[in-house]
Scaffold this motif. Sequence first.
Motif, PDB file in Angstrom:
ATOM      1  N   LEU A 134       0.813  -1.219   0.000  1.00  0.00           N
ATOM      2  CA  LEU A 134       0.000   0.000   0.000  1.00  0.00           C
ATOM      3  C   LEU A 134       0.845   1.267   0.000  1.00  0.00           C
ATOM      4  CD1 LEU A 134      -2.696   1.503   0.250  1.00  0.00           C
ATOM      5  CD2 LEU A 134      -2.601   1.093   2.728  1.00  0.00           C
ATOM      6  N   GLY A 135       1.979   1.260   0.694  1.00  0.00           N
ATOM      7  CA  GLY A 135       2.707   2.493   0.937  1.00  0.00           C
ATOM      8  C   GLY A 135       3.057   3.265  -0.316  1.00  0.00           C
ATOM      9  N   TRP A 136       3.734   2.644  -1.269  1.00  0.00           N
ATOM     10  CA  TRP A 136       4.181   3.377  -2.454  1.00  0.00           C
ATOM     11  C   TRP A 136       3.017   3.778  -3.350  1.00  0.00           C
ATOM     12  CZ3 TRP A 136       3.814   1.382  -7.524  1.00  0.00           C
ATOM     13  CH2 TRP A 136       3.460   0.037  -7.638  1.00  0.00           C
ATOM     14  N   LYS A 137       1.957   2.964  -3.356  1.00  0.00           N
ATOM     15  CA  LYS A 137       0.790   3.287  -4.171  1.00  0.00           C
ATOM     16  C   LYS A 137       0.043   4.491  -3.604  1.00  0.00           C
ATOM     17  CE  LYS A 137       0.211  -1.567  -5.510  1.00  0.00           C
ATOM     18  NZ  LYS A 137      -0.625  -2.781  -5.394  1.00  0.00           N
ATOM     19  N   LEU A 181      16.943  -1.424  -3.165  1.00  0.00           N
ATOM     20  CA  LEU A 181      15.588  -1.024  -2.792  1.00  0.00           C
ATOM     21  C   LEU A 181      15.510  -0.326  -1.443  1.00  0.00           C
ATOM     22  CD1 LEU A 181      13.928  -4.303  -4.057  1.00  0.00           C
ATOM     23  CD2 LEU A 181      13.428  -2.026  -4.962  1.00  0.00           C
ATOM     24  N   HIS A 182      16.648   0.011  -0.859  1.00  0.00           N
ATOM     25  CA  HIS A 182      16.636   0.632   0.466  1.00  0.00           C
ATOM     26  C   HIS A 182      15.853   1.946   0.491  1.00  0.00           C
ATOM     27  CE1 HIS A 182      20.397  -1.593   2.248  1.00  0.00           C
ATOM     28  NE2 HIS A 182      19.427  -2.405   1.866  1.00  0.00           N
ATOM     29  N   ALA A 183      15.872   2.685  -0.609  1.00  0.00           N
ATOM     30  CA  ALA A 183      15.195   3.989  -0.638  1.00  0.00           C
ATOM     31  C   ALA A 183      13.715   3.879  -0.936  1.00  0.00           C
ATOM     32  CB  ALA A 183      15.858   4.899  -1.671  1.00  0.00           C
ATOM     33  N   GLY A 184      13.215   2.667  -1.207  1.00  0.00           N
ATOM     34  CA  GLY A 184      11.795   2.499  -1.477  1.00  0.00           C
ATOM     35  C   GLY A 184      11.350   3.114  -2.784  1.00  0.00           C
ATOM     36  N   ARG A 185      12.221   3.074  -3.787  1.00  0.00           N
ATOM     37  CA  ARG A 185      11.917   3.626  -5.105  1.00  0.00           C
ATOM     38  C   ARG A 185      11.894   2.505  -6.151  1.00  0.00           C
ATOM     39  NH1 ARG A 185      11.234   7.388  -2.130  1.00  0.00           N
ATOM     40  NH2 ARG A 185      12.034   9.533  -2.339  1.00  0.00           N
ATOM     41  N   PRO A 186      11.185   2.707  -7.274  1.00  0.00           N
ATOM     42  CA  PRO A 186      11.245   1.721  -8.357  1.00  0.00           C
ATOM     43  C   PRO A 186      12.638   1.705  -8.963  1.00  0.00           C
ATOM     44  CG  PRO A 186      10.035   3.677  -9.047  1.00  0.00           C
ATOM     45  CD  PRO A 186      10.276   3.828  -7.576  1.00  0.00           C
ATOM     46  N   VAL A 187      13.032   0.539  -9.453  1.00  0.00           N
ATOM     47  CA  VAL A 187      14.400   0.369  -9.946  1.00  0.00           C
ATOM     48  C   VAL A 187      14.384  -0.455 -11.230  1.00  0.00           C
ATOM     49  CG1 VAL A 187      16.684  -0.599  -9.434  1.00  0.00           C
ATOM     50  CG2 VAL A 187      15.371   0.469  -7.609  1.00  0.00           C
ATOM     51  N   LEU A 188      15.171  -0.010 -12.214  1.00  0.00           N
ATOM     52  CA  LEU A 188      15.414  -0.795 -13.411  1.00  0.00           C
ATOM     53  C   LEU A 188      16.779  -1.456 -13.257  1.00  0.00           C
ATOM     54  CD1 LEU A 188      14.563  -1.669 -16.246  1.00  0.00           C
ATOM     55  CD2 LEU A 188      15.656   0.413 -17.138  1.00  0.00           C
ATOM     56  N   VAL A 189      16.781  -2.772 -13.218  1.00  0.00           N
ATOM     57  CA  VAL A 189      17.990  -3.540 -12.916  1.00  0.00           C
ATOM     58  C   VAL A 189      18.519  -4.185 -14.187  1.00  0.00           C
ATOM     59  CG1 VAL A 189      18.970  -5.407 -11.535  1.00  0.00           C
ATOM     60  CG2 VAL A 189      17.104  -4.016 -10.607  1.00  0.00           C
ATOM     61  N   ARG A 190      19.812  -4.019 -14.445  1.00  0.00           N
ATOM     62  CA  ARG A 190      20.488  -4.697 -15.541  1.00  0.00           C
ATOM     63  C   ARG A 190      21.755  -5.363 -14.998  1.00  0.00           C
ATOM     64  NH1 ARG A 190      17.980  -3.123 -20.245  1.00  0.00           N
ATOM     65  NH2 ARG A 190      17.024  -1.040 -20.295  1.00  0.00           N
ATOM     66  N   ASP A 191      22.411  -6.139 -15.839  1.00  0.00           N
ATOM     67  CA  ASP A 191      23.676  -6.788 -15.465  1.00  0.00           C
ATOM     68  C   ASP A 191      23.490  -7.722 -14.275  1.00  0.00           C
ATOM     69  OD1 ASP A 191      25.044  -5.366 -17.464  1.00  0.00           O
ATOM     70  OD2 ASP A 191      25.292  -3.649 -16.123  1.00  0.00           O
ATOM     71  N   VAL A 192      22.464  -8.536 -14.340  1.00  0.00           N
ATOM     72  CA  VAL A 192      22.200  -9.493 -13.276  1.00  0.00           C
ATOM     73  C   VAL A 192      23.011 -10.765 -13.515  1.00  0.00           C
ATOM     74  CG1 VAL A 192      20.426 -10.858 -12.094  1.00  0.00           C
ATOM     75  CG2 VAL A 192      19.869  -8.594 -13.010  1.00  0.00           C
ATOM     76  N   ARG A 204       9.166  -2.940  -8.676  1.00  0.00           N
ATOM     77  CA  ARG A 204       8.340  -2.010  -7.934  1.00  0.00           C
ATOM     78  C   ARG A 204       8.996  -1.730  -6.585  1.00  0.00           C
ATOM     79  NH1 ARG A 204       2.236  -4.390  -8.306  1.00  0.00           N
ATOM     80  NH2 ARG A 204       2.862  -5.034  -6.206  1.00  0.00           N
ATOM     81  N   PRO A 205       8.610  -0.658  -5.900  1.00  0.00           N
ATOM     82  CA  PRO A 205       9.218  -0.369  -4.593  1.00  0.00           C
ATOM     83  C   PRO A 205       9.045  -1.471  -3.560  1.00  0.00           C
ATOM     84  CG  PRO A 205       8.110   1.580  -5.434  1.00  0.00           C
ATOM     85  CD  PRO A 205       7.750   0.450  -6.357  1.00  0.00           C
ATOM     86  N   ASP A 206       7.993  -2.303  -3.688  1.00  0.00           N
ATOM     87  CA  ASP A 206       7.791  -3.392  -2.729  1.00  0.00           C
ATOM     88  C   ASP A 206       8.598  -4.635  -3.070  1.00  0.00           C
ATOM     89  OD1 ASP A 206       6.330  -4.078  -4.961  1.00  0.00           O
ATOM     90  OD2 ASP A 206       4.436  -4.420  -3.923  1.00  0.00           O
ATOM     91  N   GLY A 207       9.432  -4.562  -4.113  1.00  0.00           N
ATOM     92  CA  GLY A 207      10.302  -5.671  -4.462  1.00  0.00           C
ATOM     93  C   GLY A 207       9.705  -6.640  -5.452  1.00  0.00           C
ATOM     94  N   TYR A 208       8.488  -6.394  -5.920  1.00  0.00           N
ATOM     95  CA  TYR A 208       7.871  -7.287  -6.894  1.00  0.00           C
ATOM     96  C   TYR A 208       8.250  -6.872  -8.314  1.00  0.00           C
ATOM     97  CZ  TYR A 208       5.304  -9.929  -3.465  1.00  0.00           C
ATOM     98  OH  TYR A 208       4.997 -10.765  -2.427  1.00  0.00           O
ATOM     99  N   VAL A 209       8.445  -7.874  -9.168  1.00  0.00           N
ATOM    100  CA  VAL A 209       8.903  -7.640 -10.535  1.00  0.00           C
ATOM    101  C   VAL A 209       7.722  -7.186 -11.393  1.00  0.00           C
ATOM    102  CG1 VAL A 209      10.000  -8.666 -12.560  1.00  0.00           C
ATOM    103  CG2 VAL A 209      10.682  -9.407 -10.255  1.00  0.00           C
ATOM    104  N   ALA A 210       7.836  -5.976 -11.962  1.00  0.00           N
ATOM    105  CA  ALA A 210       6.780  -5.447 -12.821  1.00  0.00           C
ATOM    106  C   ALA A 210       6.988  -5.824 -14.283  1.00  0.00           C
ATOM    107  CB  ALA A 210       6.717  -3.928 -12.698  1.00  0.00           C
ATOM    108  N   TRP A 211       8.238  -6.111 -14.646  1.00  0.00           N
ATOM    109  CA  TRP A 211       8.582  -6.475 -16.032  1.00  0.00           C
ATOM    110  C   TRP A 211       9.962  -7.108 -16.002  1.00  0.00           C
ATOM    111  CZ3 TRP A 211      12.930  -4.720 -18.571  1.00  0.00           C
ATOM    112  CH2 TRP A 211      13.017  -4.979 -19.949  1.00  0.00           C
ATOM    113  N   ALA A 212      10.180  -8.073 -16.887  1.00  0.00           N
ATOM    114  CA  ALA A 212      11.505  -8.689 -16.995  1.00  0.00           C
ATOM    115  C   ALA A 212      11.740  -9.129 -18.427  1.00  0.00           C
ATOM    116  CB  ALA A 212      11.629  -9.885 -16.039  1.00  0.00           C
ATOM    117  N   PHE A 248       4.092   3.414 -12.910  1.00  0.00           N
ATOM    118  CA  PHE A 248       4.760   4.625 -12.400  1.00  0.00           C
ATOM    119  C   PHE A 248       4.458   5.878 -13.202  1.00  0.00           C
ATOM    120  CE2 PHE A 248       7.692   0.895 -11.995  1.00  0.00           C
ATOM    121  CZ  PHE A 248       7.366   0.617 -10.674  1.00  0.00           C
ATOM    122  N   GLY A 249       3.531   5.817 -14.129  1.00  0.00           N
ATOM    123  CA  GLY A 249       3.243   6.994 -14.939  1.00  0.00           C
ATOM    124  C   GLY A 249       4.353   7.242 -15.935  1.00  0.00           C
ATOM    125  N   ASP A 250       4.852   8.453 -15.987  1.00  0.00           N
ATOM    126  CA  ASP A 250       5.879   8.821 -16.965  1.00  0.00           C
ATOM    127  C   ASP A 250       7.284   8.787 -16.388  1.00  0.00           C
ATOM    128  OD1 ASP A 250       3.907   9.279 -18.859  1.00  0.00           O
ATOM    129  OD2 ASP A 250       3.595  11.339 -18.166  1.00  0.00           O
TER     130      ASP A 250
END
Length: 484
Positions: free
Chosen positions: A324-327, A431-442, A452-460, A477-479
């Motif tokens: 709920l928090g980030w939403k 994810l410490h800052a509670g922001r959405p993140v685009l991760v590469r080089d895994v 997403r900020p809650d750690g769930y994968v929105a796209w891969a 996340f809008g724009d």
Amino acid sequence: MDDAPVVIAGAGPNGLMLACELALAGVRPVVLDRLPGPSDEPKANGLVGQVVRQLDMRGLYRRFSGSQRPPEPVAAWIFSGMTLPLSTVADNPMYAMMVSQPQLVRQLYERALELGVAVRWAHELVGFEDRPSGVRITVASPAGEYAIATRYLVGADGGRSAVRKLAGIEFPGHTAGTVARLAHVRVPDEMRTADGGLDVPGFGRLGFGHTRLDRGGMVYAAFEPDRPMLGTIEFDSSADHSVDEPLTMNELRDSVRRVLGVDLPIGEPRGDGPHALRRIAGQNTRQADRYRAGQVLLLGDSAHVHSAMGGPGLNLGLQDAMNLGWKLAATVAGRAPQGLLDTYHSERYPVGRRVMMHSMSQTALFSPGPEIAALRELFAELLSLPDVARHMAGLLAGSDVRYDVGDDHPLSGRLVPNVTLADGRRVAELLHAGRPVLVRDVVDGPAAMLLRPDGYVAWASDDTGDKGLTGAIARWFGDTLPGV
């Protein structure tokens, strides 16, 4: 009249976790609680499941646990008092962190203050009006009543939630005819065993945790050496007790005698307390029919109650808060895509239903009778099978949850796995800052993930292309294009 962007009724662990999540996202709520300060009432004794990893994603696991190492899965857990072996489960999702609820509340309170959250103790919500322009809340305080105007009100005020009742949200469910009694006690040292159980004269060994017997159930857990927890569960609600009177040690002794068939010499615990001493007559399993009504939302026990067997409560409630928090913060800030806040109910309601399913199943398997004993024997055989153990681990940890995020990659909609980046960082550190993140080089993972900020994968994606990424960003996340 006072005002705040969000008001949270209830400064328990779920309300404080939500407050921290909102503050991380730039929205500082006001938290109200009728108590004069953080509660010392003994309740939950630890966290289990995916929420342990999510605390690690906020940099809180090491702080709260005192460990300098990342969380590690446990080798076994319990289901209705039966051992669930997990050592053979690949990517074992079951984590545990032993911390008392009073300690957790104090730690979350300290964190909330660091983030600039206003927590008003001894300030109780006594009424509200949900208007098109916002919610007008009436608060009773030591200095008298006053009003707060807010965009959103969140009820985190427990199973008897005043917010839920005033909002007219139904709370359907079932009440089992059980009577549970639980207390901190003192037991003779000579009865304690090296593995954390008891050797009871005339009965034999009483192990750590839950023990099912023909006449009911026993609970024994020496979380604290000087005051172990002892409890009984009886399925005959006609057993002699008065629901209007508080539990006494003599009543607990009588209940132990009925369940064990022998006397157990227990005494008052050492120390000043407060000590647990409570009776639960009739176990409620209930869920709010909606988690949102206009500008009012429900969180944690306000939205769902169930048996504590297996410890799912804080796992469920704290994950509600992180969902709920980030939403809610994005909605208040005006940057949320259309319908984002509605996904709180659509995502978390089915998870609550699933927890209630396995919670009621555990209660049923704990009941007396030779048929249940035979069923438990069969169930114990099933739990030893690796495929069943993997399924049960996902169920109890909540790792089998998959949200509909609009992307068909196998990881999309699931909590991000424990992966490491090429530069050596763990994904949780991003994810410490509670922001959405685009991760590469895994390392040993997909080519890219949108988290997403809650750690769930929105796209891969498994290749270097970004097909579908723009749509996933717009959906959640809008724009805003997140970056590492």
